[in-house]
Design an enzyme around this catalytic site. Structure first.
Site, PDB file in Angstrom:
ATOM      1  N   GLU A  88     154.936  -9.364  14.288  1.00 31.78           N
ATOM      2  CA  GLU A  88     155.512  -9.464  12.942  1.00 31.78           C
ATOM      3  C   GLU A  88     154.429  -8.927  12.020  1.00 31.78           C
ATOM      4  O   GLU A  88     153.398  -9.566  11.843  1.00 31.78           O
ATOM      5  CB  GLU A  88     155.805 -10.925  12.585  1.00 31.78           C
ATOM      6  CG  GLU A  88     156.686 -11.655  13.566  1.00 31.78           C
ATOM      7  CD  GLU A  88     158.088 -11.096  13.617  1.00 31.78           C
ATOM      8  OE1 GLU A  88     158.622 -10.735  12.568  1.00 31.78           O
ATOM      9  OE2 GLU A  88     158.634 -10.997  14.726  1.00 31.78           O
ATOM     10  N   CYS A 116     155.034 -12.491   3.747  1.00 36.52           N
ATOM     11  CA  CYS A 116     155.372 -11.221   4.401  1.00 36.52           C
ATOM     12  C   CYS A 116     156.745 -10.723   3.966  1.00 36.52           C
ATOM     13  O   CYS A 116     157.025  -9.537   4.018  1.00 36.52           O
ATOM     14  CB  CYS A 116     155.339 -11.415   5.907  1.00 36.52           C
ATOM     15  SG  CYS A 116     156.274 -12.859   6.420  1.00 36.52           S
TER      16      CYS A 116
HETATM   17  P1  NAP Z   1     145.261  -9.812   9.878  1.00 39.94           P
HETATM   18  O1  NAP Z   1     143.960  -9.558   9.246  1.00 39.94           O
HETATM   19  O2  NAP Z   1     145.953  -8.689  10.538  1.00 39.94           O
HETATM   20  O3  NAP Z   1     145.033 -11.022  10.898  1.00 39.94           O
HETATM   21  C1  NAP Z   1     146.097 -11.622  11.575  1.00 39.94           C
HETATM   22  C2  NAP Z   1     145.573 -12.427  12.745  1.00 39.94           C
HETATM   23  O4  NAP Z   1     145.078 -11.538  13.741  1.00 39.94           O
HETATM   24  C3  NAP Z   1     144.411 -13.351  12.402  1.00 39.94           C
HETATM   25  O5  NAP Z   1     144.525 -14.536  13.155  1.00 39.94           O
HETATM   26  C4  NAP Z   1     143.207 -12.551  12.866  1.00 39.94           C
HETATM   27  O6  NAP Z   1     142.097 -13.360  13.151  1.00 39.94           O
HETATM   28  C5  NAP Z   1     143.767 -11.930  14.116  1.00 39.94           C
HETATM   29  N1  NAP Z   1     143.096 -10.737  14.601  1.00 39.94           N
HETATM   30  C6  NAP Z   1     142.632  -9.692  13.905  1.00 39.94           C
HETATM   31  N2  NAP Z   1     142.119  -8.765  14.736  1.00 39.94           N
HETATM   32  C7  NAP Z   1     142.285  -9.243  16.003  1.00 39.94           C
HETATM   33  C8  NAP Z   1     141.947  -8.770  17.308  1.00 39.94           C
HETATM   34  N3  NAP Z   1     141.361  -7.592  17.482  1.00 39.94           N
HETATM   35  N4  NAP Z   1     142.250  -9.532  18.382  1.00 39.94           N
HETATM   36  C9  NAP Z   1     142.876 -10.714  18.226  1.00 39.94           C
HETATM   37  N5  NAP Z   1     143.202 -11.222  17.013  1.00 39.94           N
HETATM   38  C10 NAP Z   1     142.914 -10.494  15.920  1.00 39.94           C
HETATM   39  O7  NAP Z   1     146.322 -10.374   8.828  1.00 39.94           O
HETATM   40  P2  NAP Z   1     146.134 -11.509   7.738  1.00 39.94           P
HETATM   41  O8  NAP Z   1     145.195 -10.990   6.693  1.00 39.94           O
HETATM   42  O9  NAP Z   1     145.838 -12.821   8.371  1.00 39.94           O
HETATM   43  O10 NAP Z   1     147.623 -11.588   7.140  1.00 39.94           O
HETATM   44  C11 NAP Z   1     148.114 -10.722   6.159  1.00 39.94           C
HETATM   45  C12 NAP Z   1     149.033  -9.674   6.745  1.00 39.94           C
HETATM   46  O11 NAP Z   1     149.950 -10.291   7.635  1.00 39.94           O
HETATM   47  C13 NAP Z   1     149.873  -8.988   5.688  1.00 39.94           C
HETATM   48  O12 NAP Z   1     149.877  -7.619   5.926  1.00 39.94           O
HETATM   49  C14 NAP Z   1     151.257  -9.579   5.878  1.00 39.94           C
HETATM   50  O13 NAP Z   1     152.297  -8.721   5.501  1.00 39.94           O
HETATM   51  C15 NAP Z   1     151.274  -9.863   7.322  1.00 39.94           C
HETATM   52  N6  NAP Z   1     152.176 -10.978   7.607  1.00 39.94           N
HETATM   53  C16 NAP Z   1     153.318 -10.731   8.287  1.00 39.94           C
HETATM   54  C17 NAP Z   1     154.177 -11.776   8.579  1.00 39.94           C
HETATM   55  C18 NAP Z   1     155.443 -11.553   9.333  1.00 39.94           C
HETATM   56  O14 NAP Z   1     156.077 -12.518   9.750  1.00 39.94           O
HETATM   57  N7  NAP Z   1     155.863 -10.339   9.546  1.00 39.94           N
HETATM   58  C19 NAP Z   1     153.868 -13.074   8.178  1.00 39.94           C
HETATM   59  C20 NAP Z   1     152.696 -13.278   7.485  1.00 39.94           C
HETATM   60  C21 NAP Z   1     151.854 -12.218   7.211  1.00 39.94           C
HETATM   61  P3  NAP Z   1     140.955 -13.665  12.035  1.00 39.94           P
HETATM   62  O15 NAP Z   1     141.647 -14.189  10.827  1.00 39.94           O
HETATM   63  O16 NAP Z   1     140.135 -14.706  12.702  1.00 39.94           O
HETATM   64  O17 NAP Z   1     140.251 -12.390  11.796  1.00 39.94           O
END
Ligand code: NAP
Length: 522
Positions: A257, A296
């Protein structure tokens, strides 16, 4: 709260040994706790899920697990006030907390209730009837769904520390698959608080839930064919993990997602005096300000008939001027803070890029919000004014490519249903769209054109507005996910989400043996 967050692994809380990274209060910048900056040894974590959690869950039936979800929902509901206090520290107001905390617990109830009513008291879910493959009827096929035997690894985003966990956990648990939850670091303290309560409830079988408060390096390398990986986060993170050699090689199920430039459309039939006008403007402002726009599903692209843009801009500004931005705990605050300074910097940077293609109608990302609560600290807290932009040219690519993950939306004029459909599609796949119109023929035309690009579309008019769940709400009964940029995943949607954790198998044979196999479902 502990000085540093522990992980819940192998049935016990394990504190890290490193100094970790400080996590701060969104509104004050004060330290709350720390989170480990080291990875874990993930092999035993996944092994425990597969060898202890999976078998314990599969000793129960769909019905038995559904009953536990309901009990767990009740147990957590009694603790909502305590969770809400912690949620305030993420920048969410009490009203925002209802979306994350109450909304997440509600997912437990929905899956508990659906599982109890619609699934069998066994671990075999029939999928259709026996179909004869020969004239004599002695040989045929029936499809069954059974729980996969691996672990469900769930990586969540920072903006929904409770809902994000529970909306994935509930369908996996109902399916009989153990969860390994990795929350986003920034707000992991709230997830940890709720997981502590889930463990303390004593309701969960051993190994059904593990929590990782650590760096994820090495986690996906442990995936094997019966495991699954569900990721919520940015498009970039989803793309990195989708193509990760270990994920590809493992054969594990993958779902994502990701981010999304969600659209909301005002129909060409609506004039300023129609009830739909107010419904549209109210919905837009709610989506901009709820959770400070860190949803999101929030409206990013607000499509309005060209002749109505001035009227919508004026009405939206009149509402935005009344939005008090301030400390989430303050009852007068309509909008809280972003999760942290990094998010504020990211949103400012995205707004600056959008402003190349749009004029600013309301709000300045660099300045103290117009209606800022007395006593709030603009420098220390991650506060930001709501920002409404107005596209100069609907074709500019920035409008359809840049996600400002905060209280930001852009008004985009359109001239015809055909142009509208083409512009919506330029989001390259979105989670949600909404249409506010009293013209069902227009609605049907746009819904059918936009459907291939969306996981969910909401149509609202004067008659349905009172009961509408709203543009941004990902209710457990409706599919949440979207094609393309939105990640290609499909979460929730009732029991559809449970099927992601089950294996569909065509069983061929005589009717008696197939009845015996499916009979597990009786
Ligand atoms: P993010 O930076 O992409 O991180 C998401 C998750 O992935 C975090 O738990 C992060 O851990 C982890 N992560 C990052 N790199 C990784 C890797 N190489 N291996 C394993 N895990 C990894 O996103 P965010 O800043 O938390 O959230 C914002 C984004 O999420 C926005 O773009 C939003 O649109 C999207 N979002 C989408 C939905 C949906 O349902 N479609 C819902 C909510 C948010 P760390 O935090 O520990 O780095």
């Amino acid at each position: 709260m502990t000085d540093i967050l522990s992980s819940y692994l192998g049935g016990q809380w394990v504190a890290p040994t490193d100094e970790g990274t400080v996590l701060v209060d969104a509104a004050t910048g004060e330290p709350i706790t720390r989170i480990s900056a080291q990875p874990l040894d993930y092999a035993p974590v996944l092994d425990y899920a597969r060898t202890v959690g999976g078998p314990a869950l599969r000793e129960l039936t769909f019905t038995g697990r559904a009953a536990i979800l309901k009990q767990l929902g009740k147990y957590l509901s009694e603790r909502i006030p305590a969770f809400t206090e912690v949620s305030l520290r993420t920048g969410a107001t009490r009203r925002d907390a209802m979306v994350d905390v109450d909304g997440g617990i509600n997912a437990l109830f929905v899956y508990g209730s659906k599982g109890g009513r619609q699934l069998p008291d066994s671990n075999v879910l029939p999928d259709g009837d026996f179909e004869a493959l020969g004239k004599g009827g002695t040989f045929g096929v029936a499809h069954i769904l059974t729980p996969r035997t691996g672990a469900a690894v769930q990586i969540n985003a920072f903006n929904f520390p409770v809902w994000g966990m529970l909306e994935k956990f509930a369908p996996a648990f109902l399916a009989g698959v153990p969860s390994v939850v990795k929350p986003a670091s920034a707000t992991a303290y709230l997830t940890e608080t709720v997981v502590r309560a889930m463990v303390e409830s004593g309701l969960l079988p051993d190994g059904a839930l593990q929590l990782v408060c650590a760096r994820p390096d090495g986690l996906v390398e442990q995936l094997t064919a019966q495991d699954s990986l569900a990721v919520t986060g940015s498009y970039q993170t989803a793309a990195t993990l989708r193509t990760h050699p270990a994920v590809v090689a493992s054969g594990a199920r993958f779902t994502a997602e990701a981010d999304s430039l969600n659209s909301s459309v005002l129909g060409p039939d609506v004039s300023v005096d129609d009830p739909e006008f107010e419904v549209y403007v109210k919905g837009l402002v709610t989506e901009m300000t709820q959770k400070a726009g860190q949803k999101c599903t929030a409206i990013r692209r607000a499509f309005v008939p060209a002749a109505m843009v001035d009227a919508v801009a004026d009405a939206a500004v009149a509402r935005l001027q009344k939005v008090t931005v301030g400390p989430p705990a303050d009852e007068t605050s309509r909008m809280g803070a972003l999760a942290n300074q990094r998010q504020r910097a990211d949103v400012r940077e995205a707004v600056a890029r959008l402003q190349k293609a749009a004029d600013t109608v309301f709000g300045d990302p660099e300045s103290v919000p117009a209606n800022f609560a007395a006593g709030a600290d603009f420098a220390a807290g991650a506060f930001l004014s709501p920002i409404l932009l107005r596209a100069t040219d609907p074709n500019r690519e920035e409008l359809h490519e840049i996600e400002a993950f905060g209280p930001v939306a852009t008004l985009i004029p359109y001239q015809s249903a055909e142009q509208l459909a083409a512009l919506i599609a330029r989001g390259n796949g979105s989670l949600a769209a909404s249409l506010v119109t009293h013209d069902d023929a227009f609605a049907a035309q746009v819904v059918l054109a936009a459907a291939p690009w969306h996981g969910r579309i909401l149509v609202v008019n004067r008659d349905s507005a009172g009961e509408s769940t709203g543009h941004g709400a990902a209710v457990a009964q409706a599919v949440h996910g979207g094609p393309g940029r939105a990640g290609g995943g499909e979460e929730l949607g009732g029991l559809r989400a449970v099927e992601h954790y089950l294996q569909r198998t065509a069983v061929q044979g005589g009717p008696d043996v197939i009845a015996a196999v499916v009979g597990g479902a009786q």
